[in-house]
Motif scaffolding. Structure first.
Motif, mmCIF file in Angstrom:
data_model
loop_
_atom_site.group_PDB
_atom_site.id
_atom_site.type_symbol
_atom_site.label_atom_id
_atom_site.label_comp_id
_atom_site.label_asym_id
_atom_site.label_seq_id
_atom_site.Cartn_x
_atom_site.Cartn_y
_atom_site.Cartn_z
ATOM 1 N N SER A 185 0.940 -1.003 0.069
ATOM 2 C CA SER A 185 0.064 -0.035 -0.012
ATOM 3 C C SER A 185 0.933 1.286 -0.001
ATOM 4 N N ARG A 224 2.219 1.704 -3.577
ATOM 5 C CA ARG A 224 1.358 2.117 -4.446
ATOM 6 C C ARG A 224 0.968 3.530 -4.251
ATOM 7 N N GLU A 225 1.005 3.940 -3.128
ATOM 8 C CA GLU A 225 0.492 5.250 -2.922
ATOM 9 C C GLU A 225 1.607 6.443 -3.161
ATOM 10 N N ARG A 226 2.931 5.886 -2.504
ATOM 11 C CA ARG A 226 3.982 6.891 -2.440
ATOM 12 C C ARG A 226 4.890 7.071 -3.633
#
Length: 208
Positions: A165, A168-170
Protein backbone atom coordinates in the motif's frame (compact mmCIF):
# COMPACT_ATOMS: atom_id res chain seq x y z
CA UNK A 1 13.15 12.76 -14.63
CA UNK A 2 15.83 10.08 -14.37
CA UNK A 3 18.04 9.61 -17.41
CA UNK A 4 20.80 7.01 -17.67
CA UNK A 5 23.14 6.90 -20.66
CA UNK A 6 25.85 4.34 -21.44
CA UNK A 7 26.20 3.37 -17.79
CA UNK A 8 28.84 0.82 -16.86
CA UNK A 9 30.09 -0.29 -13.45
CA UNK A 10 33.13 -2.49 -12.93
CA UNK A 11 34.98 -3.77 -9.89
CA UNK A 12 38.59 -4.65 -10.69
CA UNK A 13 38.29 -6.64 -13.93
CA UNK A 14 34.68 -7.72 -13.41
CA UNK A 15 31.93 -5.78 -15.19
CA UNK A 16 28.70 -5.73 -13.19
CA UNK A 17 26.69 -3.34 -15.38
CA UNK A 18 27.29 -2.91 -19.07
CA UNK A 19 25.92 -0.13 -21.30
CA UNK A 20 22.70 0.59 -19.38
CA UNK A 21 20.39 3.11 -21.03
CA UNK A 22 17.15 4.12 -19.37
CA UNK A 23 14.89 7.14 -19.22
CA UNK A 24 11.84 7.58 -17.06
CA UNK A 25 9.61 10.56 -16.52
CA UNK A 26 6.66 10.26 -14.13
CA UNK A 27 6.73 6.48 -14.59
CA UNK A 28 7.43 3.46 -12.40
CA UNK A 29 9.80 0.79 -13.67
CA UNK A 30 10.27 -2.64 -12.11
CA UNK A 31 13.57 -4.38 -12.73
CA UNK A 32 13.56 -8.14 -12.23
CA UNK A 33 16.54 -10.40 -11.78
CA UNK A 34 18.08 -12.94 -9.41
CA UNK A 35 20.24 -11.94 -6.48
CA UNK A 36 23.69 -10.97 -7.72
CA UNK A 37 22.48 -9.86 -11.16
CA UNK A 38 23.43 -6.21 -10.65
CA UNK A 39 20.07 -4.71 -9.65
CA UNK A 40 21.28 -3.26 -6.37
CA UNK A 41 24.49 -2.06 -8.02
CA UNK A 42 22.33 -0.02 -10.40
CA UNK A 43 20.56 1.64 -7.47
CA UNK A 44 23.86 2.31 -5.73
CA UNK A 45 25.15 4.05 -8.85
CA UNK A 46 21.96 6.12 -9.16
CA UNK A 47 22.33 7.08 -5.50
CA UNK A 48 25.91 8.25 -6.07
CA UNK A 49 27.36 5.69 -3.66
CA UNK A 50 29.74 4.02 -6.13
CA UNK A 51 31.76 5.30 -9.11
CA UNK A 52 30.45 4.67 -12.60
CA UNK A 53 31.17 5.35 -16.24
CA UNK A 54 28.59 7.06 -18.41
CA UNK A 55 25.92 9.47 -17.23
CA UNK A 56 23.18 9.42 -14.60
CA UNK A 57 21.09 12.56 -14.39
CA UNK A 58 18.23 13.36 -12.02
CA UNK A 59 16.23 16.30 -13.29
CA UNK A 60 19.18 17.25 -15.46
CA UNK A 61 21.80 17.13 -12.69
CA UNK A 62 24.66 14.64 -13.01
CA UNK A 63 24.66 12.44 -9.90
CA UNK A 64 28.43 12.21 -9.51
CA UNK A 65 28.78 15.98 -9.33
CA UNK A 66 25.77 16.60 -7.06
CA UNK A 67 26.18 17.27 -3.34
CA UNK A 68 22.60 16.35 -2.61
CA UNK A 69 19.48 15.82 -4.66
CA UNK A 70 16.57 16.74 -2.45
CA UNK A 71 13.96 15.40 -4.88
CA UNK A 72 15.48 11.89 -4.81
CA UNK A 73 15.35 9.16 -2.17
CA UNK A 74 16.21 5.48 -1.80
CA UNK A 75 15.75 2.70 0.74
CA UNK A 76 19.38 1.52 0.47
CA UNK A 77 20.36 1.08 4.09
CA UNK A 78 23.93 2.28 3.62
CA UNK A 79 22.76 5.86 3.07
CA UNK A 80 21.17 5.97 6.52
CA UNK A 81 24.29 5.99 8.68
CA UNK A 82 24.45 9.78 8.98
CA UNK A 83 23.14 9.75 12.55
CA UNK A 84 23.96 7.77 15.69
CA UNK A 85 20.41 6.42 15.67
CA UNK A 86 17.53 6.13 13.22
CA UNK A 87 15.74 8.95 15.05
CA UNK A 88 18.73 11.24 14.61
CA UNK A 89 18.97 10.22 10.96
CA UNK A 90 15.27 10.96 10.41
CA UNK A 91 15.65 14.38 12.03
CA UNK A 92 18.59 15.24 9.75
CA UNK A 93 16.66 14.11 6.65
CA UNK A 94 13.61 16.07 7.79
CA UNK A 95 15.67 19.24 8.12
CA UNK A 96 17.51 18.83 4.82
CA UNK A 97 14.50 17.83 2.74
CA UNK A 98 11.92 19.90 4.60
CA UNK A 99 9.96 16.78 5.48
CA UNK A 100 7.48 16.35 8.29
CA UNK A 101 8.93 14.12 10.99
CA UNK A 102 5.38 13.32 12.11
CA UNK A 103 4.90 11.55 8.78
CA UNK A 104 7.87 9.31 9.58
CA UNK A 105 6.22 8.28 12.85
CA UNK A 106 2.91 7.72 11.07
CA UNK A 107 4.57 5.26 8.69
CA UNK A 108 6.23 3.43 11.59
CA UNK A 109 2.87 3.13 13.34
CA UNK A 110 1.16 2.04 10.13
CA UNK A 111 3.75 -0.74 9.78
CA UNK A 112 3.19 -1.74 13.44
CA UNK A 113 6.80 -1.04 14.37
CA UNK A 114 7.69 -0.44 17.99
CA UNK A 115 8.90 3.17 18.13
CA UNK A 116 11.68 2.18 20.52
CA UNK A 117 13.52 0.70 17.55
CA UNK A 118 14.39 4.18 16.25
CA UNK A 119 16.80 4.75 19.13
CA UNK A 120 19.13 2.15 17.57
CA UNK A 121 21.42 2.64 14.56
CA UNK A 122 20.02 0.84 11.55
CA UNK A 123 22.85 -1.72 11.44
CA UNK A 124 21.87 -3.02 14.90
CA UNK A 125 18.30 -3.87 13.89
CA UNK A 126 16.91 -7.21 12.78
CA UNK A 127 16.72 -7.85 9.06
CA UNK A 128 12.98 -7.22 8.95
CA UNK A 129 13.27 -4.03 11.00
CA UNK A 130 15.99 -2.71 8.70
CA UNK A 131 13.77 -3.26 5.66
CA UNK A 132 10.78 -1.48 7.17
CA UNK A 133 12.67 1.42 8.74
CA UNK A 134 14.70 2.12 5.60
CA UNK A 135 11.47 2.15 3.60
CA UNK A 136 9.96 4.66 6.03
CA UNK A 137 13.08 6.83 5.81
CA UNK A 138 12.91 6.74 2.02
CA UNK A 139 9.24 7.66 1.73
CA UNK A 140 8.30 9.99 4.57
CA UNK A 141 9.51 13.16 2.81
CA UNK A 142 7.41 12.28 -0.26
CA UNK A 143 10.32 12.55 -2.72
CA UNK A 144 9.63 13.04 -6.42
CA UNK A 145 11.90 10.22 -7.58
CA UNK A 146 12.46 7.02 -5.60
CA UNK A 147 14.54 3.88 -6.02
CA UNK A 148 13.58 0.89 -3.91
CA UNK A 149 15.60 -2.28 -3.41
CA UNK A 150 13.76 -5.57 -2.74
CA UNK A 151 10.80 -4.02 -0.84
CA UNK A 152 9.03 -7.29 0.04
CA UNK A 153 12.06 -9.40 0.88
CA UNK A 154 12.23 -10.27 4.60
CA UNK A 155 8.76 -8.77 5.19
CA UNK A 156 6.45 -10.91 7.30
CA UNK A 157 3.08 -11.80 5.81
CA UNK A 158 1.16 -9.64 8.31
CA UNK A 159 2.86 -6.49 7.04
CA UNK A 160 3.02 -7.33 3.34
CA UNK A 161 -0.24 -5.60 2.39
CA UNK A 162 0.82 -2.44 4.23
CA UNK A 163 4.19 -2.32 2.49
CA UNK A 164 2.48 -2.74 -0.88
CA UNK A 165 0.00 0.00 0.00
CA UNK A 166 2.85 2.40 0.81
CA UNK A 167 4.61 1.63 -2.45
CA UNK A 168 1.39 2.07 -4.40
CA UNK A 169 0.53 5.37 -2.72
CA UNK A 170 3.92 7.05 -2.51
CA UNK A 171 5.87 6.02 -5.59
CA UNK A 172 4.76 7.71 -8.79
CA UNK A 173 8.18 8.02 -10.40
CA UNK A 174 11.11 5.72 -9.88
CA UNK A 175 12.56 2.23 -9.98
CA UNK A 176 11.76 -0.81 -7.88
CA UNK A 177 14.11 -3.77 -8.15
CA UNK A 178 13.14 -7.25 -7.03
CA UNK A 179 13.67 -10.93 -7.66
CA UNK A 180 10.01 -11.59 -6.77
CA UNK A 181 7.90 -11.30 -9.91
CA UNK A 182 4.63 -11.41 -7.95
CA UNK A 183 5.30 -7.83 -6.89
CA UNK A 184 4.12 -6.67 -10.33
CA UNK A 185 0.58 -7.93 -9.73
CA UNK A 186 0.54 -6.90 -6.08
CA UNK A 187 1.28 -3.27 -6.93
CA UNK A 188 -1.73 -2.95 -9.20
CA UNK A 189 -0.01 -0.08 -11.00
CA UNK A 190 0.77 0.54 -14.63
CA UNK A 191 4.48 -0.25 -14.58
CA UNK A 192 7.12 -0.93 -17.17
CA UNK A 193 9.08 -4.12 -16.57
CA UNK A 194 12.72 -4.85 -17.35
CA UNK A 195 14.95 -7.84 -16.69
CA UNK A 196 18.58 -7.62 -15.65
CA UNK A 197 20.43 -10.15 -17.83
CA UNK A 198 24.21 -10.47 -17.64
CA UNK A 199 24.56 -6.89 -16.49
CA UNK A 200 22.31 -5.49 -19.20
CA UNK A 201 18.68 -4.34 -19.15
CA UNK A 202 16.20 -6.06 -21.42
CA UNK A 203 12.61 -4.88 -21.59
CA UNK A 204 10.27 -7.64 -20.48
CA UNK A 205 8.18 -7.79 -23.67
CA UNK A 206 11.40 -8.32 -25.64
CA UNK A 207 12.41 -11.41 -23.68
CA UNK A 208 12.21 -14.59 -25.69
Amino acid sequence: MLEIKDLSVSFDDFTVLNDINLKLDKEVYIILGPNGSGKTTLLRAISGIIPYKGSIKINGVEVRSAKGLLEYSTNLQEVYTIGNSVLETAKIISEIKKGDLKDFFKILDYLNLDRRVIHKPIFKMSTGQKALVSLALALFTRPQIVTIDEPIENIDINRLDKVISLLRERINEGIIVTHQKELIKLLEKNVRVYNMVNGELVEDNKMQ
